[in-house]
Design a protein around this motif. Sequence first.
Motif, PDB file in Angstrom:
ATOM      1  N   GLY A 130       0.929  -1.303   0.127  1.00 49.54           N
ATOM      2  CA  GLY A 130       0.147   0.039  -0.111  1.00 49.54           C
ATOM      3  C   GLY A 130       0.950   1.310  -0.022  1.00 49.54           C
ATOM      4  O   GLY A 130       0.430   2.231   0.572  1.00 49.54           O
ATOM      5  N   VAL A 131       2.097   1.315  -0.595  1.00 53.17           N
ATOM      6  CA  VAL A 131       3.016   2.420  -0.667  1.00 53.17           C
ATOM      7  C   VAL A 131       3.298   2.519  -2.047  1.00 53.17           C
ATOM      8  O   VAL A 131       3.449   1.548  -2.764  1.00 53.17           O
ATOM      9  CB  VAL A 131       4.054   2.146   0.192  1.00 53.17           C
ATOM     10  N   LEU A 132       3.997   3.799  -2.507  1.00 54.42           N
ATOM     11  CA  LEU A 132       4.593   4.311  -3.653  1.00 54.42           C
ATOM     12  C   LEU A 132       5.937   3.825  -3.527  1.00 54.42           C
ATOM     13  O   LEU A 132       6.702   4.562  -2.783  1.00 54.42           O
ATOM     14  CB  LEU A 132       4.213   5.428  -4.089  1.00 54.42           C
ATOM     15  N   LEU A 133       6.701   2.818  -4.164  1.00 53.33           N
ATOM     16  CA  LEU A 133       8.113   2.527  -3.979  1.00 53.33           C
ATOM     17  C   LEU A 133       8.943   3.119  -5.160  1.00 53.33           C
ATOM     18  O   LEU A 133       8.486   2.994  -6.254  1.00 53.33           O
ATOM     19  CB  LEU A 133       8.166   0.926  -3.913  1.00 53.33           C
ATOM     20  N   LEU A 134       9.904   3.451  -4.878  1.00 51.22           N
ATOM     21  CA  LEU A 134      11.072   3.635  -5.898  1.00 51.22           C
ATOM     22  C   LEU A 134      11.706   2.744  -6.538  1.00 51.22           C
ATOM     23  O   LEU A 134      12.489   1.619  -5.883  1.00 51.22           O
ATOM     24  CB  LEU A 134      12.195   4.801  -5.454  1.00 51.22           C
ATOM     25  N   LYS A 135      11.743   2.455  -7.864  1.00 47.57           N
ATOM     26  CA  LYS A 135      12.119   1.473  -8.503  1.00 47.57           C
ATOM     27  C   LYS A 135      13.528   1.682  -8.775  1.00 47.57           C
ATOM     28  O   LYS A 135      14.029   2.543  -9.629  1.00 47.57           O
ATOM     29  CB  LYS A 135      11.309   1.055  -9.782  1.00 47.57           C
ATOM     30  N   SER A 136      14.561   0.875  -8.243  1.00 46.44           N
ATOM     31  CA  SER A 136      15.845   1.061  -8.428  1.00 46.44           C
ATOM     32  C   SER A 136      16.333   0.545  -9.951  1.00 46.44           C
ATOM     33  O   SER A 136      17.006   1.481 -10.546  1.00 46.44           O
ATOM     34  CB  SER A 136      16.663   0.006  -7.558  1.00 46.44           C
ATOM     35  N   ALA A 137      15.659  -0.278 -10.723  1.00 47.77           N
ATOM     36  CA  ALA A 137      15.854  -0.530 -11.961  1.00 47.77           C
ATOM     37  C   ALA A 137      15.638   0.642 -12.874  1.00 47.77           C
ATOM     38  O   ALA A 137      16.447   0.929 -13.808  1.00 47.77           O
ATOM     39  CB  ALA A 137      15.287  -1.967 -12.544  1.00 47.77           C
ATOM     40  N   GLY A 138      14.490   1.092 -12.523  1.00 42.12           N
ATOM     41  CA  GLY A 138      13.978   2.286 -13.584  1.00 42.12           C
ATOM     42  C   GLY A 138      15.047   3.557 -13.384  1.00 42.12           C
ATOM     43  O   GLY A 138      15.298   4.377 -14.249  1.00 42.12           O
ATOM     44  N   PHE A 139      15.214   3.753 -11.842  1.00 44.85           N
ATOM     45  CA  PHE A 139      16.023   4.916 -11.605  1.00 44.85           C
ATOM     46  C   PHE A 139      17.456   4.751 -12.302  1.00 44.85           C
ATOM     47  O   PHE A 139      18.095   5.849 -12.815  1.00 44.85           O
ATOM     48  CB  PHE A 139      16.224   5.055 -10.181  1.00 44.85           C
ATOM     49  N   HIS A 140      18.140   3.775 -12.290  1.00 42.62           N
ATOM     50  CA  HIS A 140      19.328   3.290 -12.887  1.00 42.62           C
ATOM     51  C   HIS A 140      19.366   3.575 -14.215  1.00 42.62           C
ATOM     52  O   HIS A 140      20.352   4.031 -14.901  1.00 42.62           O
ATOM     53  CB  HIS A 140      19.929   1.746 -12.308  1.00 42.62           C
ATOM     54  N   LYS A 141      18.409   2.774 -15.046  1.00 44.98           N
ATOM     55  CA  LYS A 141      18.396   2.899 -16.347  1.00 44.98           C
ATOM     56  C   LYS A 141      18.246   4.356 -17.040  1.00 44.98           C
ATOM     57  O   LYS A 141      18.890   4.755 -17.627  1.00 44.98           O
ATOM     58  CB  LYS A 141      17.139   2.060 -16.854  1.00 44.98           C
ATOM     59  N   PHE A 142      17.422   5.176 -16.400  1.00 49.19           N
ATOM     60  CA  PHE A 142      17.108   6.606 -16.826  1.00 49.19           C
ATOM     61  C   PHE A 142      18.452   7.368 -16.415  1.00 49.19           C
ATOM     62  O   PHE A 142      18.722   8.003 -17.464  1.00 49.19           O
ATOM     63  CB  PHE A 142      15.958   7.038 -15.788  1.00 49.19           C
ATOM     64  N   PHE A 143      18.939   7.213 -15.699  1.00 48.63           N
ATOM     65  CA  PHE A 143      20.432   7.931 -15.193  1.00 48.63           C
ATOM     66  C   PHE A 143      21.274   7.427 -16.159  1.00 48.63           C
ATOM     67  O   PHE A 143      22.310   8.432 -16.803  1.00 48.63           O
ATOM     68  CB  PHE A 143      20.676   7.860 -13.767  1.00 48.63           C
ATOM     69  N   THR A 144      21.384   6.202 -16.576  1.00 49.21           N
ATOM     70  CA  THR A 144      22.404   5.920 -17.405  1.00 49.21           C
ATOM     71  C   THR A 144      22.097   6.405 -18.963  1.00 49.21           C
ATOM     72  O   THR A 144      23.172   6.879 -19.551  1.00 49.21           O
ATOM     73  CB  THR A 144      22.284   4.241 -17.609  1.00 49.21           C
ATOM     74  N   LEU A 145      20.872   6.343 -19.195  1.00 52.42           N
ATOM     75  CA  LEU A 145      20.626   7.078 -20.450  1.00 52.42           C
ATOM     76  C   LEU A 145      20.976   8.435 -20.705  1.00 52.42           C
ATOM     77  O   LEU A 145      21.532   8.786 -21.744  1.00 52.42           O
ATOM     78  CB  LEU A 145      18.952   6.605 -20.798  1.00 52.42           C
ATOM     79  N   VAL A 146      20.697   9.168 -19.613  1.00 50.71           N
ATOM     80  CA  VAL A 146      20.943  10.721 -19.574  1.00 50.71           C
ATOM     81  C   VAL A 146      22.449  10.813 -19.695  1.00 50.71           C
ATOM     82  O   VAL A 146      22.669  11.922 -20.285  1.00 50.71           O
ATOM     83  CB  VAL A 146      20.203  11.246 -18.242  1.00 50.71           C
ATOM     84  N   SER A 147      23.122  10.215 -18.964  1.00 46.92           N
ATOM     85  CA  SER A 147      24.664  10.377 -18.992  1.00 46.92           C
ATOM     86  C   SER A 147      25.259   9.953 -20.390  1.00 46.92           C
ATOM     87  O   SER A 147      26.088  10.628 -20.699  1.00 46.92           O
ATOM     88  CB  SER A 147      25.370   9.415 -17.888  1.00 46.92           C
ATOM     89  N   ALA A 148      24.774   8.914 -20.864  1.00 47.79           N
ATOM     90  CA  ALA A 148      25.141   8.462 -22.023  1.00 47.79           C
ATOM     91  C   ALA A 148      24.960   9.580 -23.296  1.00 47.79           C
ATOM     92  O   ALA A 148      25.701   9.595 -24.213  1.00 47.79           O
ATOM     93  CB  ALA A 148      24.681   7.257 -22.483  1.00 47.79           C
ATOM     94  N   ASP A 149      23.998  10.481 -22.890  1.00 49.17           N
ATOM     95  CA  ASP A 149      23.829  11.443 -24.109  1.00 49.17           C
ATOM     96  C   ASP A 149      24.478  12.922 -23.911  1.00 49.17           C
ATOM     97  O   ASP A 149      24.272  13.658 -24.683  1.00 49.17           O
ATOM     98  CB  ASP A 149      21.968  12.114 -23.917  1.00 49.17           C
ATOM     99  N   ILE A 150      25.352  12.750 -22.625  1.00 50.83           N
ATOM    100  CA  ILE A 150      26.176  13.805 -22.769  1.00 50.83           C
ATOM    101  C   ILE A 150      27.027  14.195 -23.681  1.00 50.83           C
ATOM    102  O   ILE A 150      27.785  12.999 -23.988  1.00 50.83           O
ATOM    103  CB  ILE A 150      26.903  13.827 -21.141  1.00 50.83           C
ATOM    104  N   PRO A 151      27.043  15.146 -24.435  1.00 49.28           N
ATOM    105  CA  PRO A 151      27.920  15.256 -25.803  1.00 49.28           C
ATOM    106  C   PRO A 151      29.484  15.153 -25.289  1.00 49.28           C
ATOM    107  O   PRO A 151      29.845  15.736 -24.094  1.00 49.28           O
ATOM    108  CB  PRO A 151      27.601  16.648 -26.318  1.00 49.28           C
ATOM    109  N   SER A 152      30.287  14.751 -26.342  1.00 43.52           N
ATOM    110  CA  SER A 152      31.743  14.995 -26.054  1.00 43.52           C
ATOM    111  C   SER A 152      32.251  16.510 -26.548  1.00 43.52           C
ATOM    112  O   SER A 152      31.490  17.195 -27.081  1.00 43.52           O
ATOM    113  CB  SER A 152      32.581  13.986 -27.004  1.00 43.52           C
ATOM    114  N   PHE A 153      33.548  16.837 -26.041  1.00 42.80           N
ATOM    115  CA  PHE A 153      34.016  18.056 -26.629  1.00 42.80           C
ATOM    116  C   PHE A 153      35.385  17.959 -26.853  1.00 42.80           C
ATOM    117  O   PHE A 153      35.963  17.058 -26.664  1.00 42.80           O
ATOM    118  CB  PHE A 153      33.630  19.003 -25.393  1.00 42.80           C
ATOM    119  N   ASP A 154      35.868  19.192 -27.346  1.00 43.10           N
ATOM    120  CA  ASP A 154      37.241  19.107 -27.982  1.00 43.10           C
ATOM    121  C   ASP A 154      38.261  18.840 -26.849  1.00 43.10           C
ATOM    122  O   ASP A 154      38.316  19.469 -25.797  1.00 43.10           O
ATOM    123  CB  ASP A 154      37.610  20.389 -28.429  1.00 43.10           C
TER     124      ASP A 154
END
Length: 476
Positions: A130-154
């Motif tokens: 009866g509670v709202l749980l934070l899903k570790s798998a979803g949190f991890h996957k989202f963060f990984t995708l966002v980090s992978a989208d960081i552009p490279s630079f010179d």
Amino acid sequence: MASYFSSILFHAMDCIGFSRQMILLRSDIANNMYETVSENCAEYLCMEVILAGSKSEGVTQTNASDNDLMLVLRKCICVDTGRQENDFIVLEAITKDCPPGYTQLRLVNDGNMDIPDIFYMASEYDIIKGVLLLKSAGFHKFFTLVSADIPSFDGLEQKYTAINGPAFSMIVERSNYLGIKSAKIYNDHVLAMPYYSFTILTEWKNRVRHYEWPPASLIHDVSTMEGFVVPIGHKLSEEQHFEWRICYTTAERQLITSLNETQLKLYIVIKMVNKNVIKPVLDCVTSYMLKNVILWVTECSPLCIQHSSYLTRFMIQSLWFLLHCLLNNHLPNYMIPSRNLLLGKMKSDQKQTLTRLLGDLINEGDTIVLRCDKLKNAMFILVSNQSLAFAFKVWRDEVEKLILEINRNITIKTRPDMILRSSYIYDMCYEYWKDESYMVNIFRLYSLLNVDIFSLTQNGIQNFQDIVTCLDNLLS
């Protein structure tokens, strides 16, 4: 004879960068560098960067291994019993029905505070609880995708590799001025949130200890330190995607750096034996397992016999401890003993192979260390020419100290706004030329490496590459 062999090993390790002075210096500078990184990036990342693992403890040489980084969300706080706070995102730990050392997290929110969308996107309602749980798998996957989208630079090219447990790995290849290639940087990033548990640390503090380590002052300090939760569940758990692992990274670092010189060298020798002897046969004993073995062996041994002449004796004792845990299918985590570090880590045939191998190594005795070329060569030179060994130690330590200072100087000068500019490399070169101490260290390093400045400028890239290769061979 055994005590003489042990003493030779003890002093030979000084010659290859493993004196207590160098270990603590590496630890201090490495952690200080990432504190600076964290301060510089606070405005951009909204998180703290903490160095973890062997690099933070100083037991790995400067150019060896990868960097284990914890990215700590400081706007979040995880507690045993939670209530809404105006300045923090509060998560309540639900450890009931979770494997030891793991927890589920309930988002505590009454609607009076803005919660980042990721917390809702990665949450799921548990009908039974009866509670709202934070899903570790979803949190991890989202963060990984966002980090992978960081552009490279010179100047830096980022290459993302596989996910490993709670970490995602990144390779950074540095392209320096005029196309000179330096060593690649390997980083493992783990997202974490601070966790405060009265129960876990109270049990750790009050458990019965029969000898003098850890001392009372250290026990008190560690018992007041924060823990962390990282997004990974137990692989054998049915609800692993909702579970978060509890860890005490900074507390373990303080325990390791408090060890005396013999204990620190024991830790390093065991890691080297694992890398050179055990891992080529069976790759299932992790550095984290060995750290816990060393902490248990240290706690269960009287300090009066923990000196240089007993180094190899404690190496064998540590292997006995690991074998005992293997036969009993339980290697207790040092901070949370109910958490079994062996659970789900190896198959039956792997366990049998490791059991036989450990038995053979214990029977072989002290000479196991001679299978590690770096230790064997250092011991040979120390015995055959003590003055040469000492001279090499002084020279080698001075080189590494300069490299550490240069790296610290680079970190201090590097600001996020500079990194994001295409002129990053030129901006950094300009900053270096303005700093007299930096240039003094550079020329001092060239002098120690016997580099002729005129030839260096004439031959260009190849000579710079040779210097990089030389330093990697020396400091890895």
